[in-house]
Scaffold this motif. Structure first.
Motif, PDB file in Angstrom:
ATOM      1  N   ARG A   1       0.807  -1.212   0.000  1.00  0.00           N
ATOM      2  CA  ARG A   1       0.000   0.000   0.000  1.00  0.00           C
ATOM      3  C   ARG A   1       0.855   1.284   0.000  1.00  0.00           C
ATOM      4  O   ARG A   1       0.548   2.235  -0.715  1.00  0.00           O
ATOM      5  CB  ARG A   1      -0.898  -0.028   1.241  1.00  0.00           C
ATOM      6  CG  ARG A   1      -1.784   1.163   1.343  1.00  0.00           C
ATOM      7  CD  ARG A   1      -2.645   1.082   2.582  1.00  0.00           C
ATOM      8  NE  ARG A   1      -3.605   2.167   2.561  1.00  0.00           N
ATOM      9  CZ  ARG A   1      -4.792   2.108   3.135  1.00  0.00           C
ATOM     10  NH1 ARG A   1      -5.159   1.027   3.775  1.00  0.00           N
ATOM     11  NH2 ARG A   1      -5.607   3.129   3.074  1.00  0.00           N
ATOM     12  N   GLU A   2       1.945   1.308   0.777  1.00  0.00           N
ATOM     13  CA  GLU A   2       2.781   2.524   0.859  1.00  0.00           C
ATOM     14  C   GLU A   2       3.391   2.854  -0.507  1.00  0.00           C
ATOM     15  O   GLU A   2       3.480   4.025  -0.887  1.00  0.00           O
ATOM     16  CB  GLU A   2       3.925   2.359   1.878  1.00  0.00           C
ATOM     17  CG  GLU A   2       3.498   1.959   3.282  1.00  0.00           C
ATOM     18  CD  GLU A   2       3.133   0.477   3.382  1.00  0.00           C
ATOM     19  OE1 GLU A   2       4.010  -0.360   3.133  1.00  0.00           O
ATOM     20  OE2 GLU A   2       1.950   0.170   3.670  1.00  0.00           O
TER      21      GLU A   2
ATOM     22  N   TYR B   1       2.204   2.019  -3.457  1.00  0.00           N
ATOM     23  CA  TYR B   1       1.110   2.499  -4.305  1.00  0.00           C
ATOM     24  C   TYR B   1       0.781   3.960  -3.983  1.00  0.00           C
ATOM     25  O   TYR B   1       0.621   4.787  -4.887  1.00  0.00           O
ATOM     26  CB  TYR B   1      -0.109   1.597  -4.096  1.00  0.00           C
ATOM     27  CG  TYR B   1      -1.403   2.185  -4.607  1.00  0.00           C
ATOM     28  CD1 TYR B   1      -1.616   2.373  -5.976  1.00  0.00           C
ATOM     29  CD2 TYR B   1      -2.411   2.564  -3.717  1.00  0.00           C
ATOM     30  CE1 TYR B   1      -2.808   2.921  -6.442  1.00  0.00           C
ATOM     31  CE2 TYR B   1      -3.604   3.105  -4.184  1.00  0.00           C
ATOM     32  CZ  TYR B   1      -3.791   3.285  -5.542  1.00  0.00           C
ATOM     33  OH  TYR B   1      -4.951   3.834  -5.999  1.00  0.00           O
ATOM     34  N   GLU B   2       0.698   4.269  -2.693  1.00  0.00           N
ATOM     35  CA  GLU B   2       0.337   5.639  -2.312  1.00  0.00           C
ATOM     36  C   GLU B   2       1.401   6.645  -2.744  1.00  0.00           C
ATOM     37  O   GLU B   2       1.083   7.777  -3.112  1.00  0.00           O
ATOM     38  CB  GLU B   2       0.059   5.713  -0.802  1.00  0.00           C
ATOM     39  CG  GLU B   2      -1.310   5.103  -0.500  1.00  0.00           C
ATOM     40  CD  GLU B   2      -1.635   4.948   0.979  1.00  0.00           C
ATOM     41  OE1 GLU B   2      -0.734   5.168   1.820  1.00  0.00           O
ATOM     42  OE2 GLU B   2      -2.803   4.607   1.265  1.00  0.00           O
TER      43      GLU B   2
END
Ligand code: AMP
Ligand code: FE
Ligand code: FE
Ligand code: ZN
Length: 289
Positions: free
Chosen positions: A268-269, A271-272
């Protein structure tokens, strides 16, 4: 969150239409799917229009590039850049993608001529029909060979001499530094696809990846079905050293390959960070009404 940042649809050499792909992404339990067809953004609109509840679309592309700086072979080394969130109408980028798609057609015609000269009954109209307006690739020629019963599967065509060596003709790829610059000028974020996948041919040295990082590369694809565990670890370490984001993705091609959607995923990190850096196009979330 389950995030797959590299997939193909029927607008290049995948077998799911863009609208089917985003539905398949929901069924596979993905929260985010990037559509990264070879050298075209034609799938963005139909994918966005069909987006099911719960799936976010990261619009992207996989650019066919070439590094000419290897010193040894004059032809250089072919490689793929994933671009995300760039302006799909940026004229110099559109022109380069048009040029490489056109070159893919000439190259497919040439490969078919070579096959025909050896008595294989394939034709350009047939392969063009199989591609159905998509970016033409070797998987389409492989499909024609499967139809003729000469190989059992698209994968078998690649494993054998058919597409691997004897009938392989180069295409006019985009200079890798031009590709990186154009995607960045269009506001995009650039990730080097499967940088260590040597089953596909020669790979580039780390020194070149250092150069790409200095030129504005944002990330490296680490977890990819064509990377073994040692290659994945190598990419993770190199990414950490160079301050690059490391992604993971399936490189899904529908029935043209055996990988499943979400077979490899991105944290997720990472992607963000990609989303925060993209300036040329927005991510797409389904409209709720
Ligand atoms: P091209 O871009 O026309 O040179 O064809 C290369 C494409 O063929 C890659 O982007 C993959 O999508 C696909 N490909 C490579 N190896 C295989 C394989 N073993 N099975 C199926 N598709 C493959
Ligand atoms: Fe492909
Ligand atoms: Fe690729
Ligand atoms: Zn790909």
């Amino acid at each position: 969150m389950r995030i797959d940042l590299h997939t193909h649809s029927t607008v290049s050499d995948g077998t799911c239409a863009p609208a089917e792909l985003v539905v398949a992404a929901a069924k596979a339990g993905l929260d985010v799917v990037a559509l990264t067809d070879h050298d075209t953004t034609a799938g963005w609109a139909p994918a966005a229009a069909a987006l099911p509840y719960g799936v976010t679309l990261l619009p992207g592309v996989e650019l066919s590039c070439r590094w000419h700086g290897s010193g040894s072979a004059s032809t250089g080394i072919g490689l793929h850049l994933l671009g995300y969130l760039f302006d799909p109408a940026y004229p110099p980028l559109v022109a380069e993608m048009d040029r490489v798609r056109e070159s893919r057609e000439r190259r497919a015609e040439r490969m078919i001529e070579l096959l025909k000269a050896d008595g294989v009954d394939v034709s350009w109209p047939e392969v063009r029909a199989l591609a159905n307006g998509a970016t033409v690739g070797r998987p389409h020629i492989a499909q024609a060979l499967v139809r003729l019963g000469l190989v059992d599967s698209v994968n078998a065509a690649f494993q054998s001499e058919w597409l691997g060596a004897r009938y392989r003709v180069p295409k006019q790829d985009i200079d890798v530094f031009d590709g990186l610059r154009l995607l960045r000028e269009a506001g995009g974020v650039v990730v080097f696809a499967h940088p260590k996948a040597n089953r596909r041919g020669r790979t580039v040295p780390d020194e070149f990846i250092v150069e790409l990082a200095a030129a504005g590369l944002f990330g490296l694809e680490g977890d990819h079905p064509d990377h073994d565990p040692a290659e994945r670890e190598h990419v993770r370490r190199l990414g950490a050293e160079l301050g690059l984001v490391v992604t993971g993705s399936s490189d899904f091609h529908g029935g043209n390959k055996t990988v499943r959607l979400g077979e490899c995923t991105t944290a997720r990190e990472a992607y963000e960070q990609i989303v925060a850096a993209g300036r040329g196009a927005p991510i797409v979330s389904p409209i709720m009404d």
